[in-house]
Design a protein around this motif. Structure first.
Motif, mmCIF file in Angstrom:
data_model
loop_
_atom_site.group_PDB
_atom_site.id
_atom_site.type_symbol
_atom_site.label_atom_id
_atom_site.label_comp_id
_atom_site.label_asym_id
_atom_site.label_seq_id
_atom_site.Cartn_x
_atom_site.Cartn_y
_atom_site.Cartn_z
ATOM 1 N N THR A 57 0.825 -1.209 0.000
ATOM 2 C CA THR A 57 0.000 0.000 0.000
ATOM 3 C C THR A 57 0.865 1.266 0.000
ATOM 4 O OG1 THR A 57 -1.583 1.255 1.271
ATOM 5 C CG2 THR A 57 -0.213 -0.253 2.509
ATOM 6 N N ALA A 58 0.317 2.299 -0.611
ATOM 7 C CA ALA A 58 1.044 3.579 -0.640
ATOM 8 C C ALA A 58 0.244 4.660 0.073
ATOM 9 C CB ALA A 58 1.298 3.982 -2.096
ATOM 10 N N HIS A 59 -0.721 4.237 0.911
ATOM 11 C CA HIS A 59 -1.642 5.236 1.470
ATOM 12 C C HIS A 59 -0.970 6.209 2.418
ATOM 13 C CE1 HIS A 59 -1.715 2.348 4.852
ATOM 14 N NE2 HIS A 59 -2.032 3.405 5.566
ATOM 15 N N PHE B 152 -10.891 -4.496 -9.564
ATOM 16 C CA PHE B 152 -9.954 -5.450 -10.158
ATOM 17 C C PHE B 152 -9.641 -6.624 -9.231
ATOM 18 C CE2 PHE B 152 -9.165 -1.708 -12.708
ATOM 19 C CZ PHE B 152 -8.919 -2.215 -13.966
ATOM 20 N N GLY B 153 -9.995 -6.476 -7.973
ATOM 21 C CA GLY B 153 -9.662 -7.523 -7.026
ATOM 22 C C GLY B 153 -8.207 -7.526 -6.611
ATOM 23 N N ILE B 154 -7.583 -6.355 -6.662
ATOM 24 C CA ILE B 154 -6.186 -6.270 -6.219
ATOM 25 C C ILE B 154 -6.175 -5.849 -4.747
ATOM 26 C CG2 ILE B 154 -3.969 -5.111 -6.574
ATOM 27 C CD1 ILE B 154 -4.981 -4.509 -9.460
ATOM 28 N N ASP B 155 -5.498 -6.617 -3.920
ATOM 29 C CA ASP B 155 -5.509 -6.323 -2.490
ATOM 30 C C ASP B 155 -4.338 -5.429 -2.110
ATOM 31 O OD1 ASP B 155 -6.482 -6.285 0.002
ATOM 32 O OD2 ASP B 155 -5.738 -8.272 0.589
ATOM 33 N N ARG C 292 -9.814 1.027 5.117
ATOM 34 C CA ARG C 292 -11.145 0.724 4.553
ATOM 35 C C ARG C 292 -11.069 0.009 3.204
ATOM 36 N NH1 ARG C 292 -13.774 6.538 4.620
ATOM 37 N NH2 ARG C 292 -15.672 5.458 3.961
ATOM 38 N N VAL C 293 -9.948 -0.667 2.964
ATOM 39 C CA VAL C 293 -9.759 -1.236 1.634
ATOM 40 C C VAL C 293 -10.798 -2.298 1.307
ATOM 41 C CG1 VAL C 293 -8.111 -3.049 2.262
ATOM 42 C CG2 VAL C 293 -7.986 -1.998 0.001
ATOM 43 N N ASN C 294 -11.353 -2.918 2.329
ATOM 44 C CA ASN C 294 -12.332 -3.976 2.059
ATOM 45 C C ASN C 294 -13.768 -3.486 2.036
ATOM 46 O OD1 ASN C 294 -10.465 -6.070 1.748
ATOM 47 N ND2 ASN C 294 -10.164 -6.090 3.972
ATOM 48 N N GLU C 295 -13.956 -2.207 2.366
ATOM 49 C CA GLU C 295 -15.318 -1.671 2.307
ATOM 50 C C GLU C 295 -15.713 -1.517 0.848
ATOM 51 O OE1 GLU C 295 -16.179 1.961 4.449
ATOM 52 O OE2 GLU C 295 -14.948 1.249 6.095
ATOM 53 N N SER C 296 -16.981 -1.770 0.557
ATOM 54 C CA SER C 296 -17.374 -1.586 -0.839
ATOM 55 C C SER C 296 -17.371 -0.098 -1.154
ATOM 56 C CB SER C 296 -18.732 -2.208 -1.112
ATOM 57 O OG SER C 296 -19.742 -1.465 -0.480
ATOM 58 N N PHE C 297 -16.957 0.200 -2.351
ATOM 59 C CA PHE C 297 -16.774 1.598 -2.725
ATOM 60 C C PHE C 297 -17.951 2.062 -3.587
ATOM 61 C CE2 PHE C 297 -14.560 4.634 -5.718
ATOM 62 C CZ PHE C 297 -14.481 5.680 -4.820
ATOM 63 N N ILE C 298 -18.134 1.367 -4.693
ATOM 64 C CA ILE C 298 -19.195 1.758 -5.618
ATOM 65 C C ILE C 298 -20.261 0.672 -5.699
ATOM 66 C CG2 ILE C 298 -19.668 2.055 -8.084
ATOM 67 C CD1 ILE C 298 -16.918 3.523 -8.201
ATOM 68 N N LEU C 299 -19.803 -0.576 -5.687
ATOM 69 C CA LEU C 299 -20.697 -1.692 -5.970
ATOM 70 C C LEU C 299 -21.192 -2.353 -4.702
ATOM 71 C CD1 LEU C 299 -18.286 -3.271 -8.542
ATOM 72 C CD2 LEU C 299 -20.187 -1.788 -9.109
ATOM 73 N N ARG D 44 -8.914 1.340 -2.639
ATOM 74 C CA ARG D 44 -10.214 0.740 -2.350
ATOM 75 C C ARG D 44 -10.932 0.423 -3.660
ATOM 76 N NH1 ARG D 44 -14.114 4.504 0.824
ATOM 77 N NH2 ARG D 44 -15.969 3.215 0.557
ATOM 78 N N GLU D 45 -10.860 1.347 -4.583
ATOM 79 C CA GLU D 45 -11.531 1.130 -5.867
ATOM 80 C C GLU D 45 -10.886 -0.048 -6.604
ATOM 81 O OE1 GLU D 45 -11.611 4.447 -8.590
ATOM 82 O OE2 GLU D 45 -12.568 3.208 -10.124
ATOM 83 N N LEU D 46 -9.555 -0.112 -6.586
ATOM 84 C CA LEU D 46 -8.862 -1.192 -7.295
ATOM 85 C C LEU D 46 -9.202 -2.550 -6.687
ATOM 86 C CD1 LEU D 46 -5.394 0.451 -7.931
ATOM 87 C CD2 LEU D 46 -7.142 -0.073 -9.612
ATOM 88 N N LYS D 47 -9.354 -2.548 -5.371
ATOM 89 C CA LYS D 47 -9.721 -3.808 -4.706
ATOM 90 C C LYS D 47 -11.077 -4.278 -5.215
ATOM 91 C CE LYS D 47 -9.781 -7.202 -1.860
ATOM 92 N NZ LYS D 47 -9.905 -7.513 -0.467
#
Lengths: 398, 598, 172
Positions: C94-96, C113-116, C122-129, C107-110
């Protein structure tokens, strides 16, 4: 938060909650009865598009904010990967309703850069004109819109009327009012209609008048000043930390403007100074936008004077039905009314893009920055702060 | 904080007496701008249903549907676009790409209907209120194009470089030129139905764009086993219907075909086309004549496993392609390339064997399972005007034949050619070359009944003949040949007023007061050829049926009344190479069907 | 620009250098060195403005390309750093901590694209979907049209004709 000097309506953290835990984190325990969750949105009239804020409040103070998006996701970036390059052109405009033209320009520019196409001079001028007209109509809504968040709707009505006059001009030039679909890869889709200059000048004169009126209505208005000066402060140190661009950065004294720093189209042939303010509050940002509005009017007048009368509007391109763009990637940016607006485009050499990614200013402004700014804000100021960042949710989720 | 800040906002009140800016009757007071992108209009008469609008539509809002009153015909699919306004986004890409310019948008943007299905209709076919609107989006002009309108120029030898010899005039496209030309194709496929052989034109053009010559060659051989030949001398009917030709120049389909064939070495053919080791099915077919029809039938029959034997009256194969068409248009090595490949499939060929003389048709019938006759038109027709019996009055076809065989022919200083078709141009240009070689100058006149604009020859043939200093003087009807002391003096002609009478029969009318005389000491007749089917003996003839002008009647598989005899090529359809190829191909399937069910 | 590229070339062995324009260069960096390179560029080379980060799916190679675009506002230069990670169990450092907005991108990439990015807030929180249970939709193997046809309903009664097929049928 540190106390700010010289900002007369600033009030430091008023509530005693939340307390800090031993590990330094805030102790927000919803079951304690000290906090209330308040949802603002997703249908909020203050912004162009739907977005919601999940606010945790204590008294009238926000202690924690979370931005929620996803109400407008149409997956345009993905859809473009499944379309011919030419077919992306009507798709991409929808990524930002407020100023669709930047999308058109950036897609066209990316395609042209990757395939090494130079567009005719006339097309460059027309593109510059359209991009400035887009800024004009956007600012006509945003500048009075800031007062609108404080229930001063008169300016909004003036602005919307004038914006419609600009849209009339767009309709004449491009055939569309909101989605213009005018800047096509290779050039543009039409010369100025007869008598366009005259009608443009008539509209600009009305906008000149509007700027004077709005000065009296908003900027010399005790209520507006009371509610905006010192509110929604952005620390200059946050500018790079949060990726803040455009008027929001310029209001903090950062003279950054893509048009000046990375001149594109005909901007290096136009005479303008980057606007800025120092105070970095809502009032300063409004001032910057008002100055931009004046500058845009001036730029359009300059463009109209300098533009050649005739010329080719489109460079020859390969047959659009099977236009393959050579493998490569690029990032092109432009200055939208909200700040740096860029397309990162990857081509794998096929008929369709491999990836197009939009870098919209709202992505950083409305999420990480807004979530930070709202902490300790009064709930009555939340929408003012949000609007002062000129958020456009569709470009966040695309 | 000043008192001013309290008072100035109230200045807004002065606007309270302003006239409202609202449009009172938006349905009537506010028409869309000149370029407004509203509902579609389509001039159905101009539209050819090429489907480019459907192709470019990013929302799949357009379907191509049959519309009453518009029939499928050459160059028009008979389909018209239907727009689903539930999907249309009014981007007008369909207008900008339209090949004919028939599709535009009106400036109408208000329309209410209760039934959602009404928002799906064929523009131009349903008398919508906006069909007559002048205003609305049209394709911007000029220099705004979605694909190239101009052909990539084909390089050819200049008249000075070519008029002394028989070397090939057309140089052929380079890879870059071919790809540029191929890029102009909109892949509508309108051309396919017009091509007698139904070649997969858009697909082989696509292969050029993708630089996949092997795939291109495969597509060519699916329908045409003589691509080198066709790529040079095909009458390219496809180009006359090319949708790109409606606003610009049609694609050079013929040259693109030639480009593919030129790129592949003959040694590679068998590998690419996968024709090594075809299994023999034990049945035999005899083919009379090694012209395009015979070769095409031989090719496809061999692929199906038949043992094919061709009987050829001359010493070399190719028929009219070799003995009729001059070398500067179709070099012999290119003919050999195509033919040798077909022969390599196991086709046996018996040269210098004339049916009816060396072997009878009945013998073929008894020896083989089926017979295909593609004997072509080899008998020159005469005008039968006085003087044509003179020894220096020749038939074009005989002269062309001799030139091919390398025999010396009589070349006079002043020559008149009667005829305006491609064969007339061939002999005119061949003789012009020989005159150049012999006398160092050209003195040849070609005259025809048809007027300049109705000349049956290809336009480029006429242009090139003139470039080579031959005089083409059309519109005259030959009356008689003046002969003095046994020597030809020249040809007397009258202005031709009309060629056909009201009933469409050949019955030329001449203007007696408008006469002309073409000086000459040699005259060549080239007014068409007839067939020689003397080899069909009376007993076999009795089984056949004959149509107008003595043509043998065949069914859609080119099977004649005598079930074992299939007939095709110029004696059935044409005359041209591509019909021959198509006939041969269909006849091959016909023979296969016939023998399988026998 | 040249000096900057030389500097990072020496320190981080970047490769595939493409000078796309005078003021923007694309470089490729190994996965392990990428965050160090970005940190170096931010701290020492003046690349203070984080333009964007995103992923490109090279499904045929089994790789995700992560692109970080950094901007030096003083010198007005951009450097885009590509790094390639495996599509299988895609993870990236992570570069946060470097910029506040990076966590949003991650978060969006997770989600898309499924990139962890382990450790990203909050990387596992849903962002848009919200409530998405299909494969991450921005992966190339997610078929948008199939999804749309499955999820929504096409207008009944629509059918089209291919001009060449239609002509062949009607003219022979």
């Amino acid at each position: 938060m540190k106390k700010q000097k010289n900002i007369f309506n600033w009030q430091a953290d008023r509530s005693k909650y939340p307390e800090k835990k031993k590990n330094g984190k805030l102790d927000i325990d919803m079951s304690s009865g000290k906090f209330v969750k308040l949802w603002q949105g997703p249908n909020h009239p203050g912004i162009t598009g739907n977005m919601s804020l999940e606010l945790t409040i204590s008294g009238d103070e926000v202690v924690e904010a979370k931005t929620h998006v996803g109400y407008l996701h149409r997956g345009f970036e993905k859809l473009m990967e499944r379309r011919l390059w030419i077919q992306c052109f009507p798709t991409c405009v929808r990524m930002c309703v407020a100023e669709p033209d930047y999308n058109e320009y950036l897609l066209a520019k990316s395609a042209e850069e990757l395939s090494g196409i130079e567009i005719p001079e006339m097309a460059e001028w027309l593109r510059t004109l359209v991009l400035e007209m887009a800024r004009l109509q956007s600012l006509l809504r945003t500048v009075p819109g800031q007062a609108g968040t404080l229930s001063l709707g008169v300016g909004v009505q003036w602005g919307v009327y004038l914006r419609d006059l600009v849209l009339d001009l767009f309709e004449e030039l491009t055939g569309g009012r909101v989605y213009h679909m005018y800047i096509i890869p290779g050039g543009v889709r039409g010369l100025l209609p007869d008598g366009f200059k005259k009608r443009m000048e008539e509209v600009l004169k009305k906008i000149d008048e509007f700027v004077k009126n709005i000065e009296n209505l908003m900027f010399n208005n005790i209520v507006f000043k009371k509610r905006t000066i010192g509110v929604g402060y952005i620390k200059p140190s946050w500018i790079d930390k949060y990726g803040i661009v455009g008027p929001n950065a310029r209001a903090a004294g950062f003279k950054r403007d893509v048009r000046k720093d990375y001149p594109y189209l005909k901007y290096n042939e136009l005479d303008f100074e980057v606007t800025s303010e120092k105070d970095s509050d809502i009032f300063a940002r409004s001032m910057v936008r008002k100055k931009e509005l004046i500058m845009t009017i001036d730029l359009i007048r300059q463009i109209m004077a300098k533009m050649p009368k005739k010329g080719d509007i489109k460079a020859p391109t390969p047959n659009v039905l099977h236009w393959k763009i050579p493998k490569g990637e690029t990032y092109v940016r432009s200055e939208s009314s909200r700040g740096e607006y860029g397309f990162y485009t990857v081509s794998d050499g096929s008929k369709t893009p491999r990836r197009i990614n939009l870098r919209g200013p709202s992505y950083t402004h409305a999420i990480s920055l807004l979530e930070r700014m709202l902490v300790n804000a009064n709930i009555a100021d939340v929408h003012s702060i949000m609007v002062s960042l000129q958020t456009c949710p569709p470009e966040i989720e695309r | 904080m000043a008192i001013k800040d309290i008072l100035t906002p109230f200045t807004a009140w002065k606007k309270v007496f302003n006239e409202p800016v609202t449009i009172k009757d938006p349905f009537n007071d506010r028409p869309g701008a000149e370029r407004y992108r509203g509902f579609h209009k389509n001039e159905l008469q101009t539209c050819i249903g090429c489907g480019s609008c459907e192709e470019i539509c990013e929302n799949e809002a357009i379907d191509l549907v049959a519309v009453k009153g518009y029939e499928t015909k050459n160059g028009d699919s008979g389909l018209r676009p239907m727009v689903d306004y539930g999907r249309c986004c009014w981007c007008a890409l369909c207008v900008d790409v339209c090949t004919t310019g028939s599709l535009t948008l009106s400036n109408e943007y208000t329309w209410v209907a209760e039934n959602p299905d009404e928002f799906r209709f064929v523009p131009g076919a349903e008398n919508k209120a906006w069909d007559k609107n002048e205003l609305g989006w049209k394709k911007p002009v000029p220099n705004y194009e979605f694909y190239g309108q101009k052909r990539v120029k084909m390089e050819e030898l200049s008249p000075e470089e070519r008029d002394h010899s028989f070397i090939e005039i057309i140089k052929g496209y380079s890879k870059e030129q071919a790809q540029l030309e191929a890029d102009r194709c909109v892949e509508c496929g309108i051309c396919i139905a017009t091509c007698p052989a139904n070649m997969g034109i858009p697909e082989y053009i696509k292969a050029i764009r993708e630089d996949d010559m092997e795939h291109g060659l495969k597509i060519l051989y699916e329908t045409n086993p003589l691509p080198e030949i066709c790529g040079r001398i095909c009458t390219h009917k496809c180009e006359t219907v090319c949708s790109v030709g409606h606003r610009g120049e049609p694609l050079s389909i013929r040259w693109l075909k030639r480009y593919i064939a030129d790129q592949v070495e003959s040694a590679e053919y068998k590998r690419i086309l996968g024709t090594d080791g075809i299994e023999n099915n034990g049945k035999t077919v005899a083919i009379i004549g090694s012209g395009p029809a015979g070769l095409s039938a031989a090719h496809y029959l061999s692929l199906m496993g038949y043992k094919v034997t061709i009987y050829e009256q001359y010493a070399k194969a190719g028929g009219m392609m070799r003995y009729g068409i001059p070398e500067y248009r179709l070099p012999y090595d290119q003919i050999d390339k195509d033919i040798n490949y077909i022969l390599s499939l196991g086709v046996n060929i018996k040269y210098n064997t004339k049916i009816g003389k060396d072997i009878s048709l009945a013998e073929l019938r008894d020896k083989y399972d089926a017979v295909f006759a593609g004997t072509g038109l080899h008998l020159g027709r005469s005008t039968r005007i006085p003087g044509t019996d003179h020894e220096h009055v020749y038939q074009a076809i005989d002269l062309l034949n001799k030139i091919t065989e390398g025999k010396e022919i009589h070349v006079a200083e002043k020559i008149v050619v009667i005829g305006g078709g491609n064969v007339a141009m061939d002999i005119t240009r061949s003789l012009a070359r020989l005159q150049n070689q012999k006398y160092g100058k050209v003195q040849i006149i070609a005259t025809a009944l048809e007027s300049e604009e109705n000349l049956p020859a290809d336009v480029e043939e006429v242009i090139e003949a003139r470039e080579e200093k031959a005089i083409i003087n059309p519109g005259w009807g030959p009356q008689y040949i003046e002969i003095e002391n046994g020597k030809i003096k020249g040809l007397h002609v009258n202005k031709c007023l009309s060629i056909f009478d009201e009933e469409g029969r050949f019955n030329p009318k001449f203007d007696e007061n408008n006469k002309n005389f073409f000086e000459a000491d040699m005259i060549v007749e080239s007014i068409g050829q007839g067939m020689d089917i003397a080899y069909i003996t009376e007993d076999i003839k009795s089984e056949l049926e004959f149509g107008p002008r003595g043509r043998i009647v065949v069914d859609e598989n080119f099977q004649s009344g005598a079930k074992w005899l299939f007939v095709g090529g110029d004696i059935i359809q044409g005359p041209d190479v591509i019909h021959g190829i198509a006939n041969g191909h269909k006849a091959a399937y016909g023979i296969d069907n016939f023998l399988k069910n026998k | 620009m040249e000096n900057i590229i030389k500097d990072i070339q020496n320190r981080f062995e970047v490769s595939d250098i493409v000078n796309q324009r005078d003021n923007i260069t694309f470089v490729t960096c190994e996965k392990e060195k990428t965050i160090a390179l970005i940190t170096h560029m931010k701290k020492n080379l003046g690349f203070k403005h984080f333009v964007l980060m995103t992923a490109v799916d090279w499904i045929e190679d089994g790789l995700f390309q992560l692109t970080y675009i950094l901007n030096n506002p003083k010198k007005k230069l951009d450097v885009a750093i590509r790094t390639f990670i495996s599509r299988e169990n895609a993870t990236m450092e992570t570069a946060h901590k470097l910029w506040k907005q990076v966590s949003t991108y991650q978060r969006e990439l997770k989600e898309m694209f499924g990139i962890d990015f382990p450790g990203s807030p909050r990387v596992n929180e849903s962002f848009i979907l919200e409530g998405w249970n299909d494969i991450p939709p921005y992966r190339r193997d997610f078929q948008t049209k199939e999804y749309a046809e499955k999820t929504y309903f096409p207008r009944p009664g629509r059918k089209t004709n291919d001009p060449s097929e239609y002509m062949k049928k009607n003219m022979s």
